[in-house]
Write a protein that holds these residues in place. Structure first.
Motif, short mmCIF file in Angstrom:
data_model
loop_
_atom_site.label_atom_id
_atom_site.label_comp_id
_atom_site.label_asym_id
_atom_site.label_seq_id
_atom_site.Cartn_x
_atom_site.Cartn_y
_atom_site.Cartn_z
N LEU A 197 0.80 -1.20 -0.06
CA LEU A 197 0.17 -0.09 -0.02
C LEU A 197 0.98 1.12 -0.02
O LEU A 197 1.78 1.51 0.89
CB LEU A 197 -0.96 0.02 1.11
N LEU A 198 0.61 2.05 -0.96
CA LEU A 198 1.36 3.32 -1.06
C LEU A 198 0.66 4.19 -0.19
O LEU A 198 -0.47 4.52 -0.28
CB LEU A 198 1.38 3.97 -2.40
N ARG A 199 1.15 4.76 1.24
CA ARG A 199 0.57 5.77 2.35
C ARG A 199 0.65 7.09 1.99
O ARG A 199 -0.09 7.85 2.34
CB ARG A 199 1.02 5.04 3.45
N ALA A 200 1.67 7.39 1.31
CA ALA A 200 1.93 8.77 1.52
C ALA A 200 3.29 9.11 0.46
O ALA A 200 4.17 8.41 0.25
CB ALA A 200 2.68 9.49 2.87
N LEU A 201 2.85 10.44 -0.21
CA LEU A 201 3.98 10.99 -1.27
C LEU A 201 4.47 12.20 -0.86
O LEU A 201 3.68 12.97 -0.33
CB LEU A 201 3.46 10.72 -2.67
N GLU A 202 5.49 12.57 -1.28
CA GLU A 202 5.88 14.14 -1.16
C GLU A 202 5.95 14.56 -2.52
O GLU A 202 6.65 14.25 -3.47
CB GLU A 202 7.52 14.10 -0.59
N PRO A 203 5.02 15.72 -2.86
CA PRO A 203 4.74 16.30 -4.16
C PRO A 203 6.02 16.60 -4.81
O PRO A 203 6.84 17.17 -4.06
CB PRO A 203 3.59 17.34 -3.76
N GLN A 232 12.33 8.40 8.08
CA GLN A 232 12.22 9.19 9.26
C GLN A 232 12.31 10.74 9.05
O GLN A 232 13.15 11.21 8.41
CB GLN A 232 13.25 8.59 10.11
N ASN A 233 11.79 11.35 10.00
CA ASN A 233 11.69 12.71 9.94
C ASN A 233 11.24 13.51 8.32
O ASN A 233 11.68 14.84 8.41
CB ASN A 233 13.14 13.45 10.10
N ASN A 234 10.55 12.97 7.88
CA ASN A 234 10.06 13.26 6.59
C ASN A 234 8.56 14.11 6.90
O ASN A 234 7.80 13.21 7.19
CB ASN A 234 9.92 12.60 5.45
N PRO A 235 8.32 15.20 6.54
CA PRO A 235 6.97 15.92 7.32
C PRO A 235 5.93 15.44 6.30
O PRO A 235 4.75 15.63 6.74
CB PRO A 235 7.10 17.45 6.91
N TRP A 236 5.96 14.51 5.17
CA TRP A 236 4.89 14.32 4.22
C TRP A 236 4.40 12.80 4.68
O TRP A 236 3.60 12.26 4.37
CB TRP A 236 5.19 14.03 3.01
#
Length: 205
Positions: free
Chosen positions: A99-105, A191-195
């Motif tokens: 499952l892809l849960r989050a991306l950084e645009p 880790q520590n990625n705001p997205w």
DNA sequence: CGTGAGATTTCCT
DNA sequence: GGAAATCTCACGT
């Protein structure tokens, strides 16, 4: 950045889930516009002994793509409202997916804003939530029922290899939003990625 | 930024 | 029948 080859998806589902972090998920629309996001959060769903996986009870019309060849998109509809997007891994017939849960645009951000909010301009909260969460990223990328089964090695969708020079710290935790199978620490994130969506729970590599 | 109710398909018991 | 790999909105801080 280079496209990942088909055999990338043939590896163990947890290995692929970790290696996807830092890769770019790209969609090229037929009109030439391009949407891209850096994968910052994934969850692995195994073929057996995983009560949280859609494949746990065998093949159904909904999860059929999960049992198909690797490197394809498995898109499902849930909670009566939302689509979620997965990458099929492992040999055909296994029923494994990530499952892809989050991306950084990365690019096509204004177009994503239109698809998700119906407007180009966003406030700070809307920017943060553009593709932070599995159903949100599907909306931003215009992914729905029609994209179920799409190939990641040909056509509109591609995955580009992560920059090997960019060192990232990978955290993991139990998966989110499930009641069974919670003991498997199969959610992976940068880790520590705001997205990244949700809290950084059991932090470990 | 945190919390909590509501939306409403697909599949299994 | 009932829970599910979730999000939006409203409202309080």
């Amino acid at each position: 950045m280079k496209e990942v080859p088909r055999n990338f998806f043939m590896q163990d589902v947890c290995s692929v889930a970790k290696k996807l972090l830092g890769c770019a998920f790209v969609r090229e629309l037929s009109d030439g516009s391009r949407l891209a996001g850096r994968i910052v959060e994934t969850e692995a769903y195994a073929h057996s002994n995983d009560p949280a996986s859609h494949s746990r009870s065998g093949k159904t019309p909904r999860n059929a793509v999960m049992f198909g060849p690797p490197g394809h998109l498995y898109v499902y509809f849930t909670y009566g409202m939302h689509y979620c997007c997965n990458v099929v891994t492992g040999a055909e017939g296994r029923g494994e997916a990530i499952l892809l849960r989050a991306l950084e645009p990365l690019s096509g951000i204004a177009l994503m804003a239109v698809k998700r909010y119906g407007k180009k301009d966003m406030n700070a909260r809307e920017v943060r939530d553009l593709s932070r969460g599995p159903a949100r990223l599907c909306r931003a990328f215009g992914i729905g029922r029609e994209q179920n089964g799409a190939d990641l090695c040909s056509g509109e969708f591609r995955i580009l290899q992560a920059d090997p020079a960019a060192e990232i710290q990978i955290g993991c935790s139990s998966r989110i939003g499930i009641r069974e199978g919670c003991s498997h620490p199969w959610r992976f994130y940068i880790q520590n990625n705001p997205w990244v969506s949700g809290p950084a729970r059991n932090v470990q590599a």
